[in-house]
Structures are given as structure tokens and as C-alpha cells.
Design a protein around this motif. Structure first.
Motif, PDB file in Angstrom:
ATOM      1  N   LEU A   1     -10.363 -31.078  21.944  1.00 12.74           N
ATOM      2  CA  LEU A   1     -10.088 -30.944  20.537  1.00 12.74           C
ATOM      3  C   LEU A   1      -9.912 -32.019  19.687  1.00 12.74           C
ATOM      4  O   LEU A   1      -9.067 -33.109  20.249  1.00 12.74           O
ATOM      5  CB  LEU A   1      -9.142 -29.790  20.443  1.00 12.74           C
ATOM      6  N   ASP A   2     -10.078 -32.088  18.628  1.00 16.21           N
ATOM      7  CA  ASP A   2      -9.810 -33.107  17.518  1.00 16.21           C
ATOM      8  C   ASP A   2      -8.390 -32.956  17.065  1.00 16.21           C
ATOM      9  O   ASP A   2      -7.971 -31.995  16.397  1.00 16.21           O
ATOM     10  CB  ASP A   2     -10.720 -33.388  16.330  1.00 16.21           C
ATOM     11  N   VAL A   3      -7.610 -33.927  17.739  1.00 23.40           N
ATOM     12  CA  VAL A   3      -6.021 -33.773  17.310  1.00 23.40           C
ATOM     13  C   VAL A   3      -5.616 -35.019  16.434  1.00 23.40           C
ATOM     14  O   VAL A   3      -4.398 -35.202  16.429  1.00 23.40           O
ATOM     15  CB  VAL A   3      -5.036 -33.661  18.663  1.00 23.40           C
ATOM     16  N   SER A   4      -6.445 -35.731  16.031  1.00 27.94           N
ATOM     17  CA  SER A   4      -5.983 -36.816  15.011  1.00 27.94           C
ATOM     18  C   SER A   4      -5.447 -36.177  13.856  1.00 27.94           C
ATOM     19  O   SER A   4      -5.548 -35.160  13.499  1.00 27.94           O
ATOM     20  CB  SER A   4      -7.215 -37.730  14.574  1.00 27.94           C
ATOM     21  N   ALA A   5      -4.499 -37.140  13.071  1.00 28.21           N
ATOM     22  CA  ALA A   5      -3.581 -36.514  12.262  1.00 28.21           C
ATOM     23  C   ALA A   5      -4.567 -36.740  10.997  1.00 28.21           C
ATOM     24  O   ALA A   5      -4.088 -36.459   9.652  1.00 28.21           O
ATOM     25  CB  ALA A   5      -2.463 -37.487  11.861  1.00 28.21           C
ATOM     26  N   ARG A   6      -5.954 -37.202  10.812  1.00 31.31           N
ATOM     27  CA  ARG A   6      -6.714 -37.369   9.627  1.00 31.31           C
ATOM     28  C   ARG A   6      -7.281 -35.747   9.391  1.00 31.31           C
ATOM     29  O   ARG A   6      -7.125 -34.815   9.994  1.00 31.31           O
ATOM     30  CB  ARG A   6      -7.862 -38.039   9.998  1.00 31.31           C
ATOM     31  N   TRP A   7      -7.829 -35.618   8.121  1.00 29.77           N
ATOM     32  CA  TRP A   7      -8.137 -34.195   7.444  1.00 29.77           C
ATOM     33  C   TRP A   7      -9.128 -33.332   8.605  1.00 29.77           C
ATOM     34  O   TRP A   7      -8.789 -32.070   8.808  1.00 29.77           O
ATOM     35  CB  TRP A   7      -8.825 -34.372   6.144  1.00 29.77           C
ATOM     36  N   ASN A   8      -9.945 -34.077   9.048  1.00 30.61           N
ATOM     37  CA  ASN A   8     -10.809 -33.166  10.027  1.00 30.61           C
ATOM     38  C   ASN A   8     -10.205 -32.628  11.122  1.00 30.61           C
ATOM     39  O   ASN A   8     -10.246 -31.469  11.738  1.00 30.61           O
ATOM     40  CB  ASN A   8     -12.180 -34.016  10.451  1.00 30.61           C
ATOM     41  N   GLY A   9      -9.229 -33.478  11.860  1.00 36.25           N
ATOM     42  CA  GLY A   9      -8.360 -33.085  12.961  1.00 36.25           C
ATOM     43  C   GLY A   9      -7.516 -31.779  12.629  1.00 36.25           C
ATOM     44  O   GLY A   9      -7.377 -31.027  13.287  1.00 36.25           O
ATOM     45  N   THR A  10      -6.934 -32.264  11.255  1.00 33.32           N
ATOM     46  CA  THR A  10      -6.020 -31.019  10.695  1.00 33.32           C
ATOM     47  C   THR A  10      -6.741 -29.795  10.385  1.00 33.32           C
ATOM     48  O   THR A  10      -6.113 -28.843  11.016  1.00 33.32           O
ATOM     49  CB  THR A  10      -5.260 -31.579   9.634  1.00 33.32           C
ATOM     50  N   TYR A  11      -7.843 -29.738   9.939  1.00 30.26           N
ATOM     51  CA  TYR A  11      -8.454 -28.703   9.667  1.00 30.26           C
ATOM     52  C   TYR A  11      -8.720 -27.860  10.787  1.00 30.26           C
ATOM     53  O   TYR A  11      -8.732 -26.696  10.909  1.00 30.26           O
ATOM     54  CB  TYR A  11      -9.803 -28.827   8.909  1.00 30.26           C
ATOM     55  N   GLN A  12      -9.174 -28.678  11.937  1.00 29.37           N
ATOM     56  CA  GLN A  12      -9.278 -27.881  13.176  1.00 29.37           C
ATOM     57  C   GLN A  12      -8.265 -27.242  13.837  1.00 29.37           C
ATOM     58  O   GLN A  12      -8.320 -26.070  14.533  1.00 29.37           O
ATOM     59  CB  GLN A  12      -9.983 -28.837  14.323  1.00 29.37           C
ATOM     60  N   MET A  13      -7.237 -27.629  13.643  1.00 28.73           N
ATOM     61  CA  MET A  13      -5.768 -26.872  14.092  1.00 28.73           C
ATOM     62  C   MET A  13      -5.566 -25.760  13.116  1.00 28.73           C
ATOM     63  O   MET A  13      -5.294 -24.598  13.636  1.00 28.73           O
ATOM     64  CB  MET A  13      -4.459 -27.978  13.453  1.00 28.73           C
ATOM     65  N   LEU A  14      -6.045 -25.701  11.832  1.00 29.22           N
ATOM     66  CA  LEU A  14      -5.998 -24.326  11.203  1.00 29.22           C
ATOM     67  C   LEU A  14      -7.262 -23.394  11.688  1.00 29.22           C
ATOM     68  O   LEU A  14      -7.064 -22.410  11.759  1.00 29.22           O
ATOM     69  CB  LEU A  14      -6.449 -24.588   9.546  1.00 29.22           C
ATOM     70  N   ASP A  15      -8.306 -24.009  12.069  1.00 28.81           N
ATOM     71  CA  ASP A  15      -9.346 -23.412  12.652  1.00 28.81           C
ATOM     72  C   ASP A  15      -9.077 -22.602  13.975  1.00 28.81           C
ATOM     73  O   ASP A  15      -9.502 -21.402  14.048  1.00 28.81           O
ATOM     74  CB  ASP A  15     -10.698 -24.283  13.059  1.00 28.81           C
ATOM     75  N   ILE A  16      -8.176 -23.190  14.736  1.00 25.47           N
ATOM     76  CA  ILE A  16      -7.746 -22.539  16.065  1.00 25.47           C
ATOM     77  C   ILE A  16      -7.031 -21.335  15.822  1.00 25.47           C
ATOM     78  O   ILE A  16      -7.398 -20.230  16.383  1.00 25.47           O
ATOM     79  CB  ILE A  16      -6.734 -23.494  16.809  1.00 25.47           C
TER      80      ILE A  16
END
Length: 696
Positions: free
Chosen positions: A374-389
């Protein structure tokens, strides 16, 4: 690696011992004083112990003694303490004491090629010195490696990996090369630095020649960062569209901004770069990073260019940085919850077992397919994937956490946290789609980005005015609105208006309302007439006519074609008709390739197309959107921030130029790396430019 004593002939030599743990150890008193010291691995001819003698009859005894195993391979093995096995001194692999020596030899050949060509001999476990005798056979010559080949390949490796020349001061790296081939001599750091500097100077001249042949206006973008040495840098890139409607981007320079790094220092550094490339009279716009000092520097540059009565010049803020800052404001209230989700994602990424279980649960709960890691970077795309989960795989996430309660129990979200994440996900989904479209668009023009930013502004306004929006999100929306308005104020001018309407997907129909003013259209007409009349048109029509003659190939032109050409020439008589006709036609679909559209329609709008070439090169963002919103930006930032001042300029510039398709050059010689790799594999000896060298 430990050194013992051995005897070759009548001489005592240093012997190496490779421990069972496969650790390469050095004794302090045998370490070389320099990385390039060839004495680290002495040049010893291949040697071998003599074959073991057969048993002989003593007297009249009828029984022969058992043959003693004294094979040449045994010196690379040691007998274990129980006497039942032999262990390889290189890798620790064990074999039965009764294993045939042929099998031992195959192990050495397969697992440790070149073991018999190493310059160091291997010490025996006993305290007695090893007596070795030269083999009477002809020596096996070690494979020859052209040292220039290797060092030039290492130059390219340093550039592509964004590593400093001091990398080769690392002893272990150089020793690894020497183990593969003892004749290797890596260039010292100073020579790598000199070569890199010369390559930079040579290629920079090529960049200057390329820009001298550009016939259109150019635009520039600025980026800034601070290195680990606390040095403040500015990179300047140049963009333009050529006669064939292809977009080009080149890094001009990476320069240190002198202390105190204010607007004056930024302006002087930027002006110096523009003058070096003779661009001060050809630059149309500058897209900056939104910082106050840079805005003031760009304003000073505009005043300077205006005083010289050069072409109109405008500076605009970076839309990507504005959007990223706006999103950060929106996420502010849920940062602690996002941090818990990110920690959960990190735990999953580190455990293949949990990944398999997570995939099983998502299949069971029909929560979609997930790509790991999973993309766990602190950048926007990674943060949005956290919301996606949480939004799309909440049941699977909760099941995993409860199953591994001892390890992950602290990450279980309560109902309030889940609700906040769901609200935030729904609110920020248009932001994610916008950034994704900007990142994947071939040419995110100013007109297209303004169209997206207008939609973002409407989304924020709707959130702020909705009765169903919680107070914590309304407060965030207020801050977001402030930044969007500030951006809109900076881009609301005649310059961005002209840039936007020349995008056939936008024109006047989709331009933001704040930018769609009647007086702007009249000013655009005036600018078109004043700057794109006879001088531009004469050269264009001349080349156009020549092209037609060449295309005709001397053949007769049909009567219909003659009529069509007359009407085209007649329509060219009034310049304003082109703009009126262009704007009166329907907009092109959003998925249209803008450059391809203008390439096809440039004969319909010969004068307007010249203006479009200039203005469509203006950038809406100061950096690549993907570098800001995606995890790729982490690598980019690391390479910029970790390089020392002695090599950062040369390394980043040469890397960028080679990635743009330019050939790496040293003085007047082009380094053909494809040919170099081919010849290096064949063991040929050629010069860096690819020509064969004759040995004297």
C-alpha cells in the motif's frame, strides 16, 4: 579477511582467510592507506599445490596404504572439528569427508568463479605454513577489463543514481571491484569530479545551442529547496513548443542562492541564468513556488524586462502547490486518525501473512482488490489511500485488527473516527480526482488547470454553506477558501486569460467566471494584432508556401485546390477574423490532445497558431504535479537534498539532460553507452567515444 603467512617458492607471502560466517575482515596493519592502493590484493600468479603422491610399496609388504587426498581444491576447504565434513572457506557450505574432489571443484567453479585466479592465497587452519608449488602448466590469463570502460560506466551510474563522486571513497565498494578483478583501478574522487564538471560544461553548451534555434517564445519555472548542508538552491527549467507542435522542457541550471537568500539574491541569480542562455528578451512567463521572496523577485524581473521594452512578461503562482496547501487545511482535523490508519498499512506491508489474510477478507466482504504494498507516503495520494481503506475496506481492516489485537489493537477506530473519515473521504474525493487528472494529463495547460481550480472553489463553497456539514469541517473549509481566493486573485489578469482561451477545450465557454471579463477579450484582440502581425506572418507564409510547393512535387494542382488556397489567403488578410472565428466554434472535448488539435488546425489559423505556440507553453505548475502529489516525489526530494554542494549542480543537470534524450558528452566526444556496454561485455578495448584503441 585475515592474513596469515604462506610460502611460495622461497618467499613468504600474505595469505587471506575467508571465515565461515562469510564476513570479510581486515587487520588494521594490512589495510591500504588509499582506496586505490593496489597492494590491497597483491599481484600473485595463480599457484597450486602439487598433486598428491600415490602410496608406495615398502619392502616386500603386499598391502598398499590408502591414497592420501591432496587435491588442489582442498586448500579452499577446511576440515570440521569432528573430522566428518569439509567446509568451504568462502561460503561455509559443508560436504562429507568422502566427497570426491571433483565435486568440490564443481562447487568452487559454480559458486565462486575466479577462485583460482585471485591474487591472494587461502590460509590453512593449521599453524604450519602452507608449502605451495607452481603448476608447470601455462597460467590462465585473467579476463581483461578496460579500465576506462568501467570508470565511464561508473560515471553514468553516479549521475543516474544522483550519487556524489565521493561514493568511491567507500573501501568496501572498491574492494568488491578488486575481488572480481584485481587489476581494476577506480578513478580517485578528484578525477570523477573533474570529469563530471567537464561533462556538465560540454552539455550545457549543447543546451545553449538548442535554445538558440528555438523560434517561439519560452516560459520558465522555478523550484527551491534546502540541502542537508543548509544550502539554499534554485532550479530553473525552460519550456517551449516547436514548429511541429511538440512540447519540450529542459533544465537550465541548478544554482545556489547566496545568503541571505532574499528576493534580491533570487532575482540576481535568475537574471544571470537567463542572460547566459540569451533568454531575457524571449521569456514570456515565469511560474513560481508561491513564496513571498520569489514573488518579489519575479516582480523585479518584470520591471527590468518592461524597462527594456521587451516582450510582455507575466509571473503566475503554482496551482499544484496551492492545491496541496488547500488539501492540507482540509485534512488538519483528521490527522491523528489518518496516522493510525497509516500505521495499520505499514504493519500490513511488512507481513506477507497478514496481506494474504487481508485479501481473503476483502474477497469475503466484497471490498474490492487491493494492490500491495500500500502507498503509505505522507503525500496526498498516499493519504487518500488511507482514507480509502476505511471507506472501502473497513470490515476487513477491523477484522485484521481484532485478530491481531495484541499487536494492532491500539489502531482500532471508534465510531466517531470512522464517521469523520467517511465524511472527509466524500468531501475530498473531487480533490483526488482533480490531482489525478492533472498528474496524468499530457499537457496540463493553464486553461485546463484554471477549469479544475474553479471546480475546487465551487466544492469548497458548497461544503461551507451546507447545513449538514459539521463545524470542524466548516472551519477547515473557511481556511481553504482563503487560499483559493488568493490564488484566483493572482491569476486573474489578461495574460492568463489569453493563455486559457487558446486552449480549444476551454475557450470562453469554460473559462472561470472571475476571469471572463469583456475588456479582457478586447485586450486579447489588441495584443494579437500588435504582436502577431506582419513580421511573424511573413516568415510563416513563406515557409508555408515553400512547403506546399515541395508537397506538390511539381505535379498539377486540382482546380478545387486552387480555389481553396485562394480562400485561405483571403481569410488571412484580416488578423482579427482568425480570433473571432476560432472563438465562435464549439470547444473541443476535454480529452482532446491540445497540441495535436493545433497541429491539424494551424493552416486554418496561421497567425493565431503562432500565438498559441507561445502561450500554451506557459506552465500552470512550477514542478511536475506527480512529484508533489505522489510517492515519486519522496525519491526526487532525497536526491536533491542529499547531494553535496561540490557536485549537486553537475549531477542534477546532467541527469535531467540525459533523461530528456541528450547524449552524454565529454568535451567533443559523445559517450555511446550502448556500444560501451556491448564492447565491455565482449572484453574489447575501446576509447570512451566508441573507437577502438590500439595497444602499443
Amino acid at each position: 579477511m585475515q592474513f596469515g603467512a604462506g610460502v611460495v617458492g622461497d618467499k613468504t607471502v600474505a595469505l587471506m582467510d575467508w571465515s565461515v560466517s562469510n564476513t570479510y575482515k581486515h587487520l588494521k596493519d594490512t589495510e591500504p592507506k588509499s582506496v586505490m592502493d593496489g597492494s590491497l590484493i597483491p599481484n600473485i600468479e595463480p599457484i597450486d599445490s602439487a598433486p598428491g603422491g600415490t602410496s608406495s610399496d615398502k619392502g616386500n609388504h603386499l598391502t598398499k596404504r590408502k591414497k592420501t587426498m591432496t587435491s588442489v581444491y582442498l586448500r579452499f576447504f577446511e576440515t570440521t572439528s569432528d573430522g566428518k565434513n569439509r567446509r568451504c572457506k568462502f561460503c561455509g557450505q559443508s560436504y562429507s569427508i568422502s566427497t570426491a574432489t571433483g565435486n568440490l571443484g564443481r562447487h568452487l567453479s559454480n559458486r565462486h568463479p575466479g577462485y583460482d585466479k585471485a591474487d591472494d592465497t587461502i590460509s590453512t587452519p593449521s599453524s604450519q605454513p602452507l608449502i605451495v608449488i607452481k603448476k608447470p602448466q601455462t597460467q590462465v590469463k585473467t579476463s581483461h577489463v578496460d579500465l576506462d570502460h568501467l570508470n565511464w560506466l561508473l560515471v553514468k551510474w553516479l549521475i543516474l543514481a544522483s550519487l556524489p563522486p565521493s561514493t568511491f571513497e567507500e573501501k568496501w565498494l572498491c574492494n568488491s571491484f578488486k575481488f572480481l578483478n584485481p587489476t581494476v583501478q577506480i578513478w580517485p574522487t578528484e578525477k570523477f569530479q573533474l570529469v563530471l564538471t567537464e561533462v556538465f560544461k560540454t552539455m550545457r553548451e549543447d543546451v545553449r545551442c538548442t535554445l538558440a534555434n528555438v523560434t517561439s517564445k519560452v516560459s520558465i519555472t522555478l523550484d527551491f529547496w534546502t540541502s542537508y548542508q543548509q544550502v539554499f538552491y534554485m532550479s530553473v527549467s525552460c519550456q517551449w513548443i516547436d514548429d511541429l507542435w511538440s512540447f519540450h522542457k529542459l533544465l537550465l541550471d541548478v544554482s545556489r542562492v547566496p545568503s541571505p537568500c532574499g528576493s534580491s539574491e533570487i532575482y540576481q541569480t535568475l537574471l544571470k541564468i537567463l542572460k547566459f542562455y540569451h533568454l531575457e528578451s524571449r521569456v514570456l512567463s515565469c511560474t513560481h513556488d508561491n513564496s513571498t521572496n520569489v514573488v518579489h523577485a519575479c516582480h523585479t524581473l518584470k520591471e527590468e524586462l518592461d524597462s527594456q521594452k521587451a516582450n510582455p512578461f507575466c509571473y503566475i503562482p503554482c496551482a499544484a502547490r496551492t492545491l496541496n496547501s488547500v488539501i492540507d487545511d482540509g485534512l488538519r482535523s483528521t490527522k491523528s486518525v489518518v496516522a493510525k490508519i497509516r500505521e495499520f498499512a505499514l504493519e500490513i506491508n511488512s507481513s506477507p501473512e497478514i496481506i494474504d489474510e487481508f485479501n481473503q477478507f476483502t474477497t469475503t466482504y466484497q471490498e474490492g482488490n487491493w494492490k500491495f504494498p500500500l502507498d503509505v507516503s505522507a503525500r496526498w495520494n498516499g493519504t487518500y489511500q488511507m482514507l480509502d481503506i476505511v471507506r472501502k475496506a473497513g470490515k476487513s481492516m477491523e477484522t485484521i485488527i481484532r485478530k491481531y489485537d495484541e499487536m494492532l489493537g491500539r489502531l482500532l477506530l471508534n465510531s466517531a473516527e470512522k464517521n469523520a473519515i467517511n465524511i472527509m473521504h466524500a468531501y475530498l474525493e473531487p480533490f483526488y480526482k482533480t490531482t489525478n487528472d492533472i498528474c496524468t494529463n499530457k499537457l496540463p495547460t493553464v486553461g485546463l488547470v484554471l477549469f479544475f481550480m474553479d471546480h475546487i472553489s465551487e466544492t469548497i463553497t458548497a461544503c461551507r454553506e451546507s447545513r449538514h456539514t459539521p463545524d470542524w469541517l466548516k472551519n477547515a473549509a473557511i481556511d481553504m477558501t482563503t487560499k483559493v481566493r488568493s490564488y484566483n486573485d493572482q491569476v486573474s489578469n489578461i495574460f492568463t486569460y489569453m493563455t486559457a482561451i487558446l486552449d480549444p477545450r476551454i475557450k470562453i465557454e469554460l473559462i472561470p467566471e472571475s476571469l471572463n471579463l469583456d475588456n479582457y477579450l478586447e485586450e486579447a484582440r489588441s495584443h494579437f494584432v500588435r504582436n502577431y502581425l506582419s513580421n511573424h506572418f511573413a516568415s510563416m507564409t513563406s515557409s508555408y508556401g515553400n512547403t506546399q510547393e515541395l508537397d506538390d512535387g511539381g505535379s498539377n494542382v486540382s482546380f478545387a485546390e486552387e480555389i481553396a488556397r485562394k480562400r485561405r489567403r483571403a481569410s488571412m488578410g484580416n488578423s482579427t477574423d482568425e480570433l473571432t472565428q476560432y472563438l465562435s466554434e464549439p470547444t473541443a472535448p476535454i480529452f482532446t490532445d491540445v497540441l495535436e488539435w493545433w497541429k491539424v488546425n494551424s493552416t486554418r489559423y496561421p497567425r493565431l497558431s503562432i500565438m498559441a505556440r507561445d502561450f500554451l507553453a506557459v506552465q500552470a505548475t512550477s514542478i511536475e504535479p506527480e512529484d508533489l502529489f505522489c510517492s515519486k516525489g519522496d525519491e526526487v526530494d532525497r536526491s536533491k537534498q542529499s547531494l553535496p554542494h561540490s557536485s549537486i549542480r553537475e549531477t542534477l543537470c546532467v541527469r535531467s539532460w540525459t533523461e530528456c534524450g541528450m547524449k552524454l558528452k565529454f568535451k567533443s566526444t559523445e559517450i555511446d553507452y550502448d556500444r560501451l556496454m556491448e564492447l565491455a561485455g565482449l572484453g574489447d578495448n575501446v576509447a570512451p567515444g566508441g573507437s577502438e584503441k590500439k595497444h602499443k
